[in-house]
Design a protein around this motif. Structure first.
Motif, PDB file in Angstrom:
ATOM      1  N   GLU A  78       0.828  -1.217   0.000  1.00 33.06           N
ATOM      2  CA  GLU A  78       0.000   0.000   0.000  1.00 33.06           C
ATOM      3  C   GLU A  78       0.856   1.258   0.000  1.00 33.06           C
ATOM      4  O   GLU A  78       0.509   2.253  -0.633  1.00 33.06           O
ATOM      5  CB  GLU A  78      -0.957  -0.004   1.194  1.00 33.06           C
ATOM      6  N   SER A 106       0.574   3.995  -2.949  1.00 28.21           N
ATOM      7  CA  SER A 106       0.227   5.400  -2.676  1.00 28.21           C
ATOM      8  C   SER A 106       1.321   6.335  -3.198  1.00 28.21           C
ATOM      9  O   SER A 106       1.025   7.408  -3.720  1.00 28.21           O
ATOM     10  CB  SER A 106      -0.010   5.625  -1.188  1.00 28.21           C
ATOM     11  N   ARG A 144       0.765   6.531  -6.948  1.00 31.21           N
ATOM     12  CA  ARG A 144      -0.350   7.409  -7.281  1.00 31.21           C
ATOM     13  C   ARG A 144       0.020   8.871  -7.090  1.00 31.21           C
ATOM     14  O   ARG A 144      -0.413   9.736  -7.836  1.00 31.21           O
ATOM     15  CB  ARG A 144      -1.563   7.068  -6.422  1.00 31.21           C
ATOM     16  N   ARG A 145       0.841   9.154  -6.070  1.00 33.19           N
ATOM     17  CA  ARG A 145       1.228  10.536  -5.782  1.00 33.19           C
ATOM     18  C   ARG A 145       2.071  11.132  -6.906  1.00 33.19           C
ATOM     19  O   ARG A 145       1.859  12.252  -7.337  1.00 33.19           O
ATOM     20  CB  ARG A 145       2.007  10.608  -4.468  1.00 33.19           C
TER      21      ARG A 145
END
Length: 100
Positions: A56, A60, A63-64
Motif C-alpha cells: 500500500e 500510494s 499514485r502521488r
C-alpha cells in the motif's frame, strides 16, 4: 599462467565497459526501479514476500507521483484499481518530466 589466457580483446572490452559506465548505470538503475515497482503486487522482480502495508505504501507513492509503467491484468483491467483512462490531471497540476 592463467593470466596468459586473458586476451587483449577481453581487457579492451572491460575497459570500454568501465569508461562508459557513468552513462549507462543510472539508466539501468532507473529501469530496474520502474520494473520492480510495477511488479509490486507479485513481490517485485525477485518475487520476495511483502506485507500489505509495504504494498500500500508503494501504491500510494506511485499514485502521488504518477507511474510511467502500468501493469494490466489478463482480463484487460489495470492493476491497483486505476481506471482505463489513466490518471486525470487538473489544470493546476503541471506534468512533470520524469527522466533518468
Amino acid at each position: 599462467m592463467y593470466l596468459a589466457a586473458i586476451s587483449v580483446d577481453f581487457l579492451a572490452k572491460l575497459l570500454i565497459i568501465a569508461v562508459f559506465m557513468p552513462m549507462w548505470l543510472p539508466i539501468v538503475k532507473e529501469l530496474w526501479a520502474e520494473v520492480n515497482e510495477s511488479l509490486i503486487d507479485e513481490g517485485g522482480v525477485l518475487g520476495k514476500e511483502l506485507d500489505q502495508s509495504e504494498i500500500e505504501r508503494v501504491k500510494s507513492e506511485r499514485r502521488r507521483r504518477g507511474a510511467s509503467l502500468i501493469s494490466e491484468t489478463e482480463d484487460g483491467r489495470r492493476a491497483g484499481g486505476e481506471g482505463r483512462g489513466g490518471r486525470a490531471r487538473s489544470n493546476s497540476q503541471k506534468a512533470r518530466r520524469r527522466g533518468f
